[in-house]
Design a protein around this motif. Structure first.
Motif, PDB file in Angstrom:
ATOM      1  N   GLY A 402       0.833  -1.190   0.000  1.00  0.00           N
ATOM      2  CA  GLY A 402       0.000   0.000   0.000  1.00  0.00           C
ATOM      3  C   GLY A 402       0.873   1.246   0.000  1.00  0.00           C
ATOM      4  O   GLY A 402       2.007   1.222   0.482  1.00  0.00           O
ATOM      5  N   ALA A 403       0.342   2.345  -0.571  1.00  0.00           N
ATOM      6  CA  ALA A 403       1.073   3.619  -0.569  1.00  0.00           C
ATOM      7  C   ALA A 403       0.057   4.738  -0.668  1.00  0.00           C
ATOM      8  O   ALA A 403      -1.071   4.524  -1.141  1.00  0.00           O
ATOM      9  CB  ALA A 403       2.042   3.680  -1.755  1.00  0.00           C
ATOM     10  N   GLY A 404       0.458   5.929  -0.204  1.00  0.00           N
ATOM     11  CA  GLY A 404      -0.439   7.080  -0.290  1.00  0.00           C
ATOM     12  C   GLY A 404       0.326   8.328  -0.699  1.00  0.00           C
ATOM     13  O   GLY A 404       1.563   8.382  -0.595  1.00  0.00           O
ATOM     14  N   ILE A 405      -0.429   9.319  -1.195  1.00  0.00           N
ATOM     15  CA  ILE A 405       0.165  10.636  -1.481  1.00  0.00           C
ATOM     16  C   ILE A 405      -0.855  11.697  -1.077  1.00  0.00           C
ATOM     17  O   ILE A 405      -2.069  11.480  -1.230  1.00  0.00           O
ATOM     18  CB  ILE A 405       0.529  10.789  -2.982  1.00  0.00           C
ATOM     19  N   PHE A 406      -0.374  12.789  -0.532  1.00  0.00           N
ATOM     20  CA  PHE A 406      -1.223  13.961  -0.304  1.00  0.00           C
ATOM     21  C   PHE A 406      -0.757  15.065  -1.230  1.00  0.00           C
ATOM     22  O   PHE A 406       0.402  15.505  -1.171  1.00  0.00           O
ATOM     23  CB  PHE A 406      -1.143  14.426   1.151  1.00  0.00           C
ATOM     24  N   THR A 407      -1.643  15.490  -2.130  1.00  0.00           N
ATOM     25  CA  THR A 407      -1.358  16.593  -3.039  1.00  0.00           C
ATOM     26  C   THR A 407      -2.671  17.070  -3.646  1.00  0.00           C
ATOM     27  O   THR A 407      -3.640  16.322  -3.701  1.00  0.00           O
ATOM     28  CB  THR A 407      -0.400  16.155  -4.175  1.00  0.00           C
ATOM     29  N   GLU A 408      -2.679  18.327  -4.111  1.00  0.00           N
ATOM     30  CA  GLU A 408      -3.834  18.836  -4.853  1.00  0.00           C
ATOM     31  C   GLU A 408      -3.533  18.819  -6.356  1.00  0.00           C
ATOM     32  O   GLU A 408      -4.374  19.200  -7.167  1.00  0.00           O
ATOM     33  CB  GLU A 408      -4.152  20.279  -4.422  1.00  0.00           C
ATOM     34  N   ASN A 409      -2.328  18.379  -6.716  1.00  0.00           N
ATOM     35  CA  ASN A 409      -1.862  18.453  -8.091  1.00  0.00           C
ATOM     36  C   ASN A 409      -2.149  17.127  -8.807  1.00  0.00           C
ATOM     37  O   ASN A 409      -1.601  16.083  -8.460  1.00  0.00           O
ATOM     38  CB  ASN A 409      -0.341  18.744  -8.049  1.00  0.00           C
ATOM     39  N   LEU A 410      -3.032  17.190  -9.833  1.00  0.00           N
ATOM     40  CA  LEU A 410      -3.443  15.971 -10.542  1.00  0.00           C
ATOM     41  C   LEU A 410      -2.276  15.259 -11.206  1.00  0.00           C
ATOM     42  O   LEU A 410      -2.215  14.030 -11.243  1.00  0.00           O
ATOM     43  CB  LEU A 410      -4.450  16.331 -11.633  1.00  0.00           C
ATOM     44  N   GLU A 411      -1.347  16.069 -11.746  1.00  0.00           N
ATOM     45  CA  GLU A 411      -0.199  15.461 -12.449  1.00  0.00           C
ATOM     46  C   GLU A 411       0.632  14.646 -11.457  1.00  0.00           C
ATOM     47  O   GLU A 411       1.061  13.537 -11.751  1.00  0.00           O
ATOM     48  CB  GLU A 411       0.684  16.550 -13.074  1.00  0.00           C
ATOM     49  N   TRP A 412       0.856  15.209 -10.280  1.00  0.00           N
ATOM     50  CA  TRP A 412       1.635  14.484  -9.270  1.00  0.00           C
ATOM     51  C   TRP A 412       0.892  13.224  -8.821  1.00  0.00           C
ATOM     52  O   TRP A 412       1.486  12.165  -8.650  1.00  0.00           O
ATOM     53  CB  TRP A 412       1.902  15.384  -8.052  1.00  0.00           C
ATOM     54  N   ALA A 413      -0.422  13.365  -8.633  1.00  0.00           N
ATOM     55  CA  ALA A 413      -1.210  12.216  -8.170  1.00  0.00           C
ATOM     56  C   ALA A 413      -1.139  11.079  -9.182  1.00  0.00           C
ATOM     57  O   ALA A 413      -0.959   9.910  -8.829  1.00  0.00           O
ATOM     58  CB  ALA A 413      -2.661  12.636  -7.939  1.00  0.00           C
ATOM     59  N   MET A 414      -1.254  11.439 -10.464  1.00  0.00           N
ATOM     60  CA  MET A 414      -1.252  10.405 -11.500  1.00  0.00           C
ATOM     61  C   MET A 414       0.137   9.797 -11.674  1.00  0.00           C
ATOM     62  O   MET A 414       0.276   8.586 -11.872  1.00  0.00           O
ATOM     63  CB  MET A 414      -1.744  11.036 -12.813  1.00  0.00           C
ATOM     64  N   LYS A 415       1.159  10.624 -11.532  1.00  0.00           N
ATOM     65  CA  LYS A 415       2.543  10.106 -11.622  1.00  0.00           C
ATOM     66  C   LYS A 415       2.781   9.097 -10.489  1.00  0.00           C
ATOM     67  O   LYS A 415       3.346   8.021 -10.697  1.00  0.00           O
ATOM     68  CB  LYS A 415       3.521  11.291 -11.517  1.00  0.00           C
ATOM     69  N   PHE A 416       2.274   9.452  -9.307  1.00  0.00           N
ATOM     70  CA  PHE A 416       2.379   8.551  -8.150  1.00  0.00           C
ATOM     71  C   PHE A 416       1.682   7.221  -8.462  1.00  0.00           C
ATOM     72  O   PHE A 416       2.247   6.134  -8.261  1.00  0.00           O
ATOM     73  CB  PHE A 416       1.735   9.254  -6.941  1.00  0.00           C
TER      74      PHE A 416
END
Ligand code: NAP
Length: 472
Positions: A402-416
């Motif tokens: 499992g992994a998580g990311i906190f961001t408001e940036n769609l590009e970063w979220a999708m890259k993650f």
């Protein structure tokens, strides 16, 4: 309690004491099964598989649905049992009991949905006048080996789909927490399951495990537990179907645009539940250098507020670990990090089996608290500069559950989502989140195969291909 072997509740002179992790009091005893019991279970299960395969989908649905109803009626009693034997706080015990109802209900539904498909054989150059379809059939005997940390719901994730698919099952629950699994067997029998369909043997996995998993009468092993034991089982299993749900050291990436209050709330919720003894616990909090100090300031009071104590006291937020030795180990790993230059920001103390909820900052990736599975109530905070660096750090592990990311940036979220090597990925929450119906399982050395009833029934069945050779 007794074990359920060869269609009967059986006692034995050799016993295992089941203790409450908080005060070490004996809650109950269970028989200590030996190799001869495994042999009996295997022979009976082989005959039981034939009985189970004859049940219709409707009958399997009815049994599992009834079991779910009984579990729902007895939620409080079952939640208390889970909490008492495992050490998780009573709210989490009730939560697990509720989730187990959903898992059994989802499994019941799958009993009605098992199906094959037609295969367009005329798409093959030699396939004209051929009619083909697949049939899904039960594997036969399923060995279900479960860990201590979710003593009911993880057993349901194995037993529910295995019975839905028409198999007979041998459960081998964790020695620390066998009572919830035995209670489930009682409930399944009360719901009308033929006694040939289920057995539950308690005893040391190290002593009876090899005899169970290596036997060719077992056609499917479903295991949840540590990487080390999982690897041994894979070596011993020989040629049979295997599902492995193993450990992890889950990362959570905090990008510079993250809402720090929300991140801190998520870390407090997902890093310390069940005293951190969850395979998808937030363990490594990789935090953008720009917000590193601010994040620690917001996180600290939230972790300090997690009061420890008796798991059955409604006010307690974090209970004991399952064994005192595990709390000692967590302390040693924290100390090792401190000796290497890390800082304890919150916690860092131990009282018996209770380890205080802890935040360790300035953790280097090679420290044990970061690179191994901690499985305890501490998070390791590590700074990074760029998203590429964060993703490289997240992937710098043999695990991938499992992994998580906190961001408001769609590009970063999708890259993650694309680049982090993990079976479950969460955007704007910590890694510790699971709906029981979703496909759940790890990548890399966190295992293979999926749980979640819709997906697990496929793992619990074999696919046959049928071809009609027609003349016109
Ligand atoms: P464990 O020590 O690996 O034990 C798991 C089960 O395997 C127990 O029933 C154990 O029996 C049995 N066992 C031990 N040796 C065996 C052998 N040689 N052959 C067959 N069975 C054997 O794990 P645990 O400490 O109970 O649970 C914690 C681990 O489970 C963590 O690593 C956690 O990450 C993992 N986990 C993974 C998931 C997931 O979904 N991926 C979920 C929950 C937990 P005894 O108790 O008698 O030793």
């Amino acid at each position: 309690m007794k074990i359920f072997l060869e269609g009967e509740w059986v006692d034995k002179s050799k016993k295992i004491e089941v203790r409450n992790p908080y005060d070490h009091s004996v809650i109950d005893t269970v028989p200590k099964a030996e190799g001869a019991d495994v042999e009996k279970a295997l022979a009976f299960a082989e005959r039981g598989a034939k009985v189970m395969a004859k049940l219709s989908g409707y009958e399997r649905w009815r049994i599992l649905r009834k079991a779910a109803d009984i579990m729902a009626e007895r939620n409080e009693e079952i939640g208390r049992l889970i909490s008492t034997e495992e050490g998780k706080i009573i709210a989490e015990g009730r939560g697990e009991a509720n989730r187990a109802v959903e898992t059994m209900m989802g499994s019941a539904e799958e009993a009605k949905r098992l199906h094959g498909e037609t295969v367009p054989l005329d798409g093959d150059p030699g396939g004209a006048n051929k009619l083909g379809f697949t049939l899904r059939v039960p594997c036969g005997v399923v060995a279900a080996i479960s860990p201590f940390n979710f003593p009911l719901n993880l057993v349901c994730h194995k037993v529910g789909p295995a019975l839905a698919a028409g198999n007979s099952v041998i459960i081998k629950p964790a020695t620390d927490t066998p009572l919830s699994a035995l209670r489930l067997v009682e409930i399944l029998l009360a719901a009308g399951l033929p006694p040939q369909g289920i057995q539950c043997i308690t005893g040391s996995g190290g002593e009876i495990g090899d005899g169970l998993v290596a036997d060719p009468r077992v056609r499917k092993i479903t295991f949840t537990g540590s990487r080390e034991v999982g690897e041994r089982i894979c070596r011993m299993a020989g040629i049979k179907k295997v599902t492995m749900e193993l450990g992890s050291n889950c990362p959570l990436i905090v990008m510079p645009d993250a809402h720090l209050e929300r991140v801190a709330a998520a870390v407090a919720a997902t890093g310390y539940a069940n005293a951190g003894q969850v395979c998808i616990s937030t363990q490594r909090v990789l935090t953008a250098g720009r917000v590193y100090g601010d994040f620690l300031s917001v996180l600290s009071p939230k972790v300090q507020a997690l009061t420890t104590g008796n798991q059955l006291d409604e006010k307690t937020k974090v209970g004991p670990m399952v064994r005192e030795a595990d709390a000692v180990r967590v302390g040693e790993w924290v100390q090792e990090a401190v000796a290497g230059g890390a800082r304890v920001v919150v916690g860092g103390s131990r009282q018996g089996a209770i380890y205080a909820p802890t935040v360790v900052a300035d953790v280097k990736p090679e420290m044990k608290i970061s690179c191994d599975e901690l499985f305890g109530p501490a998070v390791a905070v590590t700074p990074f500069n760029t998203i590429d660096e964060a993703i490289a750090l997240a992937n710098q592990t043999v695990y991938g559950l499992g992994a998580g990311i906190f961001t408001e940036n769609l590009e970063w979220a999708m890259k993650f989502a694309r680049e982090v090597e993990s079976g479950n990925l969460h955007i704007n929450w910590g890694p510790q989140w699971r709906a029981d119906l979703m496909p759940y399982g790890g990548l890399k050395e966190s295992g293979f195969g999926k749980e979640g009833p819709r997906y697990a029934v496929e793992e619990m069945t074999e696919l046959k291909m049928v071809v009609f050779h027609l003349t016109q």
